[in-house]
Design a protein around this motif. Structure first.
Motif: not given
Length: 418
Positions: A11, A54, A378-379, A382, A389, A403
């Protein structure tokens, strides 16, 4: 893309001098990639094998936003710092290009807001990139109930090309979009002349179908938040909504917040207009922010307003909407979850499509040579639900979320961009 060895759930985005590398899955696809950024551009994209946790999203482009996190371009005390702080807050939501949107007011107030946008652009090259210019929504709009929305009818006036030129002269030509109602006095000639200098949109209108068609014939190329800013009761057909949906010359902006349009109406309109000519806008105001409690407020847009449960904002004592309190990434998320728009299409509608409409053909897309405007989450779930992020604007890291393990090499965000 060229093939490269993948690293599973890597990530990290790491910077080295003028080069930044981001790895993740491209939002809305099954493809993972390593994106190398150099000199403010995407230098190279390499395909990775395996699944990356990610998710990389191209920078979002909001062509209609009044304010966010307590900052509003329509505030009587607005200055360049207001717009800078607004930009920094929006970067956390993945918005990398936006047009602060100035609503109906006295000419002196409009000029003051435009000068604040101009001044913000001069503070730092990254701000000059992110704050692309201004959208002036008004003052040549319909004063009719429903059509006027939260605009002050006492400040509306006939279309005046000379006033437009005074805006441009006072603020250095930063007006990128003007919204006008095609039926107001002088509007058709105004559209004909102003469309030679910026994008003209139709909106906040009580026009009939023929008047809407005349606006497009004169050179309008966008419908401002289609389905809103119209009379509360319309003829079944023909009417200005059908006319604008059917006209292939007009792209359409939609506020996908669950209040301005319900899921069925929004989905039907997008499918009628086509994804290629649809764009998402937030129409957010200063009250937009996570955790804002319901209650009565006073804001630069709409004056006395009420924020209801479910984040519906209305003029106080009325059911008429007074802008929106969701950001563009939240609108993107709602379009997918509530209206069933495929994520890849929703991303295009919030990035590539508005960028292209504004002539920014290197923004809103992940490809070699494009502007290095991108966001890492993150994914996929999200997106629109949590801050990003990492956000990169013109190759510069402008936001790092909580994060951000493994992202230290990106360095500190410049103080003037905070």
């Amino acid at each position: 893309m060229t093939a490269a060895e993948g690293h599973g759930a890597m990530t990290a985005a790491v910077g080295s001098g003028a080069t930044t590398v981001v790895e993740g899955r491209i939002a809305g696809t099954a493809s993972s990639a390593r994106v190398t950024v150099r000199g403010g551009r995407i230098h190279r994209i390499e395909r990775l094998t395996g699944d990356a946790a990610a998710v990389i999203v191209p920078g979002l482009v909001d062509a209609q936003i009044n304010g966010y996190e307590g900052h509003d371009v329509n505030d009587e005390h607005v200055d360049g710092g207001t717009i800078r702080r607004m930009a920094a807050a929006l970067w956390a939501r993945g918005v990398t290009t936006f047009l602060p949107t100035v609503i109906t007011a006295e000419e002196e107030r409009i000029v003051g807001s435009l000068r604040a946008v101009r001044d913000a652009r001069a503070l730092h090259p990254v701000l000059g990139h992110a704050v692309h210019g201004a959208h002036v929504e008004g003052p040549h709009l319909s004063a009719g109930d429903g059509a006027r929305g939260a605009h002050d009818p006492a400040r509306m006036r006939p279309a005046d090309v000379a006033e437009f030129h005074r805006w441009r002269q006072a603020a250095g030509g930063i007006v990128r979009i003007v919204t006008v109602a095609p039926e107001v006095a002088g509007a058709v000639e105004y559209i004909r002349q102003v469309s030679l200098e910026c994008l003209v949109a139709l909106g906040h209108s009580s026009a009939n179908a023929a008047e809407a068609l005349a606006g497009a014939d004169a050179g309008a190329r966008l419908s401002t938040h289609l389905g809103n800013g119209v009379a509360r009761t319309l003829p079944r057909h023909p009417n200005l909504v059908w006319e604008q949906l059917a006209d292939p010359r007009l792209s359409a902006g939609f506020i996908a917040d669950g209040h301005h349009l319900d899921a069925a109406a929004f989905g039907a309109m997008v499918r009628a207009k086509g994804v290629d000519r649809s764009l998402l806008v937030s129409d957010a105001v200063a009250l937009a922010s996570a955790g804002r409690p319901p209650g009565d407020y006073r804001t630069p847009v709409g004056g006395e307003v009420t924020l209801h449960e479910g984040r519906r904002l209305t003029l106080r004592g009325s059911e008429l909407l007074a802008g929106a309190v969701k950001t563009l990434d939240e609108c993107l998320s709602w379009a997918v979850a509530a209206a069933g728009i495929p994520l890849a299409d929703a991303v295009r509608m919030a990035s590539e499509n508005p960028a292209a409409l504004l002539g920014l053909t290197t923004r809103g897309r992940l490809q070699s040579g494009a502007a290095a405007d991108l966001t890492v989450y993150d994914d996929e779930p999200s997106i629109g639900r949590t801050p990003a992020n990492v956000t990169i604007v013109a190759g510069t890291c402008v936001h790092r979320g909580p994060s951000d393990a493994g992202l230290a090499e990106l360095g500190e965000i410049p103080e003037e961009l905070r």
